[in-house]
Design a protein around this motif. Structure first.
Motif: not given
Length: 352
Positions: A131-150
């Motif tokens: 779910m975290t890789l490709k499912g319901l939670i994936a979009a939230a995970r990707i958003t968090l990564v994009q907002a905080s990655q350096t």
């Protein structure tokens, strides 16, 4: 299937079989190590883990320095990463590991021994990870990564030393030697560990298995026409992939991770049957099952966020000396410590 791919899958199965047997016989597990170290005063298992890290780093860095394996192709040495997400994922994984009384790899080992609680852990972990890789939670995970990655120029300890003026090989050698020496000193400073040849052997073997995974995928699997991902022992995404393969094998292909997961279970099962350790076990109460399932879900979600588990980051990731791996491991250790001691400590369940 190409011959190089078949070789990688077969080698993954052998590595998994070996890890399953060693894990069952030695009790190799980060959660058990920290519980013994923090709560029970028995520091032998944590020394086994430290020795495994030392061997994994030394052997993996040797492969990299000799040009046999390009660790830079792994997920652990990316130029851009999100330290906050890695750390948060580590925290969730570490605390979940205490709730479930073991990590994903330990659950596979215990499942082979007949522990049906681990069956629930493996299934829930796999679903939460997918779910975290490709499912319901994936979009939230990707958003968090994009907002905080350096994006960093130095993504590993050797590259940090290289910015100070050292060339690549001396920087790699210095970073490797310093960490390996400190870990070995920590391990063998404990008298009880020095008198435990089985634990010493387990630490060495697990560390070599990590390097073996790098060698298999990075060298034997280095086919220009059909390359395989450069990876080694890790269990969050592979457990999720293994469950998906078991359900939908038509159209899917085997890989190193799935073969390793199958090997760990089979190695533990065969060893348990051969040594008389096989015993069916279940939950003591519905509350026990709820706690275990909650921990498995946290491990699945956190493990994906952290790019690995106590093995995938704690051994394999750290063996690359990647900075992101040290951030993730710090989160795992802190989350585990919070579950074992302090105000957030997971309380023992009353015996029914």
């Amino acid at each position: 299937m190409e011959s190089s791919t078949q070789l990688v899958i077969l080698a993954g199965l052998v590595i998994g079989l070996t890890y399953g047997a060693v894990g069952l016989l030695s009790g190799f597990c980060l959660m058990s190590s920290m519980r013994g170290f923090l709560a029970e005063g028995d520091g032998r298992l944590v020394r086994t883990y430290a020795l495994a890290i030392a061997v994994a780093i030394a052997a993996s860095q040797f492969l990299a320095a000799s040009g046999m394996v390009d660790l830079g192709k792994s997920i652990y040495l990316q130029q851009s990463f999100s330290a906050p997400v890695l750390f948060l994922g580590g925290l969730l994984f570490g605390y979940g590991m205490v709730l479930s009384n073991g990590c994903g790899s330990r659950a596979l080992v215990l499942l082979g021994r007949g522990n049906l609680r681990s069956f629930v852990v493996v299934i829930v972990l796999a679903i939460a990870a997918q779910m975290t890789l490709k499912g319901l939670i994936a979009a939230a995970r990707i958003t968090l990564v994009q907002a905080s990655q350096t994006t960093v120029k130095a993504n590993s300890l050797p590259s940090v030393l290289a910015t100070l003026g050292l060339t690549e090989l001396p920087a790699r050698a210095l970073a490797t030697a310093a960490i390996v020496f400190a870990l070995i000193l920590f391990a063998f400073a404990h008298p009880g560990f020095r008198r435990s040849p089985g634990q010493i052997a387990a630490g060495i073997l697990v560390g070599l298995l990590v390097a073996g995974g790098w060698y298999v995928t990075g060298y034997l699997g280095a086919d220009d026409f059909n390359p395989v991902p450069v990876t080694s022992l890790t269990f969050i995404a592979p457990i999720a992939d293994a469950l998906q393969y078991a359900m939908l094998s038509t159209g899917l292909t085997l890989n190193f991770g799935i073969a390793t997961v199958a090997g760990v279970f089979a190695g533990s099962l065969v060893t348990a049957l051969a040594t008389g350790r096989f015993k069916l076990e279940g939950y003591s109460s519905p509350r026990h099952m709820l706690r275990s399932g909650t921990g498995a879900a946290l491990m699945g979600i956190g493990g994906v966020m952290a790019f690995g588990c106590s093995i995938g980051q704690g051994l394999t990731g750290v063996s690359t000396l990647g900075l992101g791996s040290f951030v993730a491991v710090a989160g795992i250790l802190l989350g585990t410590a919070a579950g074992l001691r302090g105000r957030l400590r997971v309380q023992p369940l009353a015996v029914a």
